[in-house]
Each structure stands twice: as structure tokens, then as C-alpha cells.
Motif scaffolding. Structure first.
Motif, PDB file in Angstrom:
ATOM      1  N   SER A   1      37.755  37.213  45.603  1.00 47.43           N
ATOM      2  CA  SER A   1      36.484  37.589  46.219  1.00 47.43           C
ATOM      3  C   SER A   1      36.283  39.095  46.309  1.00 47.43           C
ATOM      4  CB  SER A   1      36.381  36.979  47.616  1.00 47.43           C
ATOM      5  OG  SER A   1      37.439  37.455  48.442  1.00 47.43           O
ATOM      6  N   PHE A   2      37.376  39.855  46.443  1.00 44.34           N
ATOM      7  CA  PHE A   2      37.251  41.295  46.647  1.00 44.34           C
ATOM      8  C   PHE A   2      37.678  42.122  45.431  1.00 44.34           C
ATOM      9  CE2 PHE A   2      41.471  40.039  47.958  1.00 44.34           C
ATOM     10  CZ  PHE A   2      42.281  40.993  47.379  1.00 44.34           C
ATOM     11  N   TYR A   3      38.177  41.465  44.370  1.00 41.06           N
ATOM     12  CA  TYR A   3      38.698  42.218  43.227  1.00 41.06           C
ATOM     13  C   TYR A   3      38.140  41.691  41.917  1.00 41.06           C
ATOM     14  CZ  TYR A   3      41.835  43.907  39.598  1.00 41.06           C
ATOM     15  OH  TYR A   3      42.326  44.474  38.454  1.00 41.06           O
ATOM     16  N   THR A   4      37.644  42.640  41.088  1.00 41.10           N
ATOM     17  CA  THR A   4      37.107  42.332  39.766  1.00 41.10           C
ATOM     18  C   THR A   4      37.776  43.228  38.739  1.00 41.10           C
ATOM     19  OG1 THR A   4      34.957  41.682  40.666  1.00 41.10           O
ATOM     20  CG2 THR A   4      35.030  42.251  38.328  1.00 41.10           C
ATOM     21  N   LEU A   5      38.291  42.634  37.673  1.00 42.33           N
ATOM     22  CA  LEU A   5      38.802  43.394  36.535  1.00 42.33           C
ATOM     23  C   LEU A   5      37.672  43.567  35.542  1.00 42.33           C
ATOM     24  CD1 LEU A   5      41.211  44.661  35.004  1.00 42.33           C
ATOM     25  CD2 LEU A   5      41.595  42.394  33.988  1.00 42.33           C
ATOM     26  N   GLN A   6      37.344  44.821  35.198  1.00 36.24           N
ATOM     27  CA  GLN A   6      36.151  45.085  34.404  1.00 36.24           C
ATOM     28  C   GLN A   6      36.461  45.953  33.182  1.00 36.24           C
ATOM     29  OE1 GLN A   6      32.175  45.698  36.249  1.00 36.24           O
ATOM     30  NE2 GLN A   6      32.285  47.743  35.369  1.00 36.24           N
TER      31      GLN A   6
ATOM     32  N   VAL B   1      39.273  50.366  31.385  1.00 36.33           N
ATOM     33  CA  VAL B   1      39.742  49.202  32.128  1.00 36.33           C
ATOM     34  C   VAL B   1      39.599  49.549  33.606  1.00 36.33           C
ATOM     35  CG1 VAL B   1      41.652  47.623  32.565  1.00 36.33           C
ATOM     36  CG2 VAL B   1      41.352  48.600  30.283  1.00 36.33           C
ATOM     37  N   ILE B   2      38.486  49.091  34.194  1.00 38.21           N
ATOM     38  CA  ILE B   2      38.125  49.463  35.557  1.00 38.21           C
ATOM     39  C   ILE B   2      38.559  48.383  36.541  1.00 38.21           C
ATOM     40  CG2 ILE B   2      36.222  50.033  37.116  1.00 38.21           C
ATOM     41  CD1 ILE B   2      36.784  52.141  34.965  1.00 38.21           C
ATOM     42  N   ASN B   3      39.180  48.814  37.622  1.00 34.13           N
ATOM     43  CA  ASN B   3      39.500  47.934  38.741  1.00 34.13           C
ATOM     44  C   ASN B   3      38.416  48.128  39.796  1.00 34.13           C
ATOM     45  OD1 ASN B   3      42.414  47.017  38.012  1.00 34.13           O
ATOM     46  ND2 ASN B   3      42.396  49.227  37.697  1.00 34.13           N
ATOM     47  N   LYS B   4      37.698  47.062  40.117  1.00 31.92           N
ATOM     48  CA  LYS B   4      36.579  47.151  41.047  1.00 31.92           C
ATOM     49  C   LYS B   4      36.921  46.375  42.323  1.00 31.92           C
ATOM     50  CE  LYS B   4      32.340  46.915  39.495  1.00 31.92           C
ATOM     51  NZ  LYS B   4      31.058  46.390  38.981  1.00 31.92           N
TER      52      LYS B   4
ATOM     53  N   ASP C   1      28.326  44.308  49.631  1.00 29.78           N
ATOM     54  CA  ASP C   1      27.506  44.789  48.519  1.00 29.78           C
ATOM     55  C   ASP C   1      28.009  46.095  47.930  1.00 29.78           C
ATOM     56  OD1 ASP C   1      25.773  42.625  48.681  1.00 29.78           O
ATOM     57  OD2 ASP C   1      24.493  43.607  50.170  1.00 29.78           O
ATOM     58  N   PHE C   2      28.949  46.760  48.597  1.00 30.80           N
ATOM     59  CA  PHE C   2      29.498  48.018  48.092  1.00 30.80           C
ATOM     60  C   PHE C   2      30.757  47.744  47.280  1.00 30.80           C
ATOM     61  CE2 PHE C   2      26.995  49.377  51.711  1.00 30.80           C
ATOM     62  CZ  PHE C   2      26.371  50.528  51.245  1.00 30.80           C
ATOM     63  N   ASN C   3      31.032  48.613  46.318  1.00 32.40           N
ATOM     64  CA  ASN C   3      32.249  48.471  45.531  1.00 32.40           C
ATOM     65  C   ASN C   3      32.800  49.838  45.156  1.00 32.40           C
ATOM     66  OD1 ASN C   3      30.726  49.003  42.855  1.00 32.40           O
ATOM     67  ND2 ASN C   3      29.704  47.182  43.673  1.00 32.40           N
ATOM     68  N   VAL C   4      34.102  49.880  44.919  1.00 30.92           N
ATOM     69  CA  VAL C   4      34.814  51.101  44.548  1.00 30.92           C
ATOM     70  C   VAL C   4      35.464  50.866  43.189  1.00 30.92           C
ATOM     71  CG1 VAL C   4      36.686  52.683  45.148  1.00 30.92           C
ATOM     72  CG2 VAL C   4      35.242  51.708  46.948  1.00 30.92           C
ATOM     73  N   HIS C   5      35.369  51.861  42.285  1.00 28.84           N
ATOM     74  CA  HIS C   5      35.902  51.731  40.927  1.00 28.84           C
ATOM     75  C   HIS C   5      37.043  52.722  40.714  1.00 28.84           C
ATOM     76  CE1 HIS C   5      31.314  51.236  39.971  1.00 28.84           C
ATOM     77  NE2 HIS C   5      31.752  50.331  40.821  1.00 28.84           N
TER      78      HIS C   5
END
Length: 200
Positions: A61-66, A110-113, A118-122
Motif C-alpha cells: 500500500s505504501f511502496y511502488t517500484l517504478q 529505477v525509482i522507489n516511490k 496522496d503525497f509520495n516521495v521518490h
């Protein structure tokens, strides 16, 4: 280095394919304004653009690999990258030449988000291949560190701001004194990006 990067990319795409049915995979596009300069060159910022594709895989829920594939136009205005040389006479002034530098890169990031509602950090590394411009070193590319923040306006539309810092020298800038002494002042890419994202 390229082989290692391709290996990481293949592993990432393999993860995306294997988890598609279980995890949220939402490809999209990104683009906006790029303000770039070259450090240690007494340069002004150059305004241009960036555009690209993003392949976010929401693992929890809190982590996206982009992973990302971007085209970025960079450079600097009035950059002093030429030799600064003193003439034969000790009283002759220093000479320098300023020039506009236009560079373009294909970026693989390879960004870790990390998301907080609604806010996110990259944060993440990148590998850049020069497609336009002339390097004054033997390496026509860059390794980058990407740091940024974003805000999700809707389920599909977001805004983001990101700092992109190169860690491989772009040019060698040499200062010469008299006829037999010199030292290096290496210069690096540095840019600030602000733009929009849209996921499908």
C-alpha cells in the motif's frame, strides 16, 4: 555497466509480468519542464523539457517500484568549459570562453516511490545515455541520483518535482598557470524537473 543495467531492467520487467494478476500495475506517461545546469562551470540554468514512460508496480500500500524510460534535454547557458590559460607574460590576463551547452539523454531510472495518502516521495538511481551533444570526456553517458516528491490529484493525474544529479563528470575543466602547473575542476549535470504524470 550497461549489461548490469539491462539485467536489472529484465528482472524488474519479470517481476511486473509475474505479479500483474496480483499487484497493481499501472503504466503511464510523464513530462514537463527541465531546468538544468553544469556544476563548476559558472553557468546559468537552461530551460527545456523531459518526457517519458513510467511502469509503476504497487507492491504494497505504501511502496511502488517504478522503472522509467525518459528522454531528457539538458545542458547549460553561458558555461565556462574552455581552458583558462595565462599567456607567456606574467602580467597577461586570464582568458576564458563561455558557451551554451545542449545535451540530450535517454534515461533508464529505477525509482522507489513511498506513498503517504496522496503525497509520495521518490528516490532511485538512473543510467543516462547521451543522444545529442559532445562530451569532453571519454564517457558519453551519466549515472544519476533522483530525488523528488509528488502529489496525486486524481486516480490517474499527478504532479511531481524532482532533482536529478549526475555523478559522472561531463567535462574536464582545466586551469593553467604559467606554463607547467594545472589542476582539474570536473563538472557534472544537475537539473530540476517539474511536471505531470498520467497513469492508464
Amino acid at each position: 555497466m550497461i549489461k548490469k543495467l539491462l539485467f536489472i531492467t529484465c528482472i524488474t520487467l519479470g517481476i511486473a509480468n509475474g505479479t500483474y494478476a496480483q499487484k497493481k500495475f499501472t503504466p503511464g506517461v510523464r513530462g514537463g519542464l527541465s531546468l538544468s545546469t553544469i556544476t563548476n562551470a559558472e553557468a546559468d540554468y537552461k530551460a527545456d523539457f523531459y518526457v517519458g514512460l513510467q511502469f509503476p508496480i504497487k507492491l504494497v500500500s505504501f511502496y511502488t517500484l517504478q522503472p522509467e524510460l525518459n528522454y531528457t534535454r539538458q545542458g547549460a547557458k553561458n558555461a565556462n568549459l574552455q581552458y583558462v590559460k595565462r599567456g607567456n607574460g606574467y602580467n597577461e590576463p586570464y582568458q576564458s570562453v563561455s558557451e551554451d551547452i545542449n545535451l540530450s539523454y535517454i534515461d533508464i531510472n529505477v525509482i522507489n516511490k513511498f506513498s503517504f495518502k496522496d503525497f509520495n516521495v521518490h528516490v532511485g538511481p538512473g543510467f543516462a545515455i547521451m543522444t545529442e551533444g559532445k562530451s569532453k570526456t571519454e564517457f558519453y553517458g551519466d549515472l544519476t541520483l533522483n530525488l523528488g516528491v509528488g502529489y496525486q490529484v486524481t486516480d490517474h493525474l499527478g504532479i511531481e518535482a524532482r532533482w536529478r544529479q549526475g555523478v559522472v563528470r561531463v567535462v574536464d575543466k582545466d586551469y593553467w598557470f604559467y606554463t607547467d602547473y594545472w589542476y582539474n575542476d570536473d563538472s557534472f549535470n544537475s537539473s530540476f524537473q517539474i511536471g505531470l504524470t498520467y497513469t492508464f
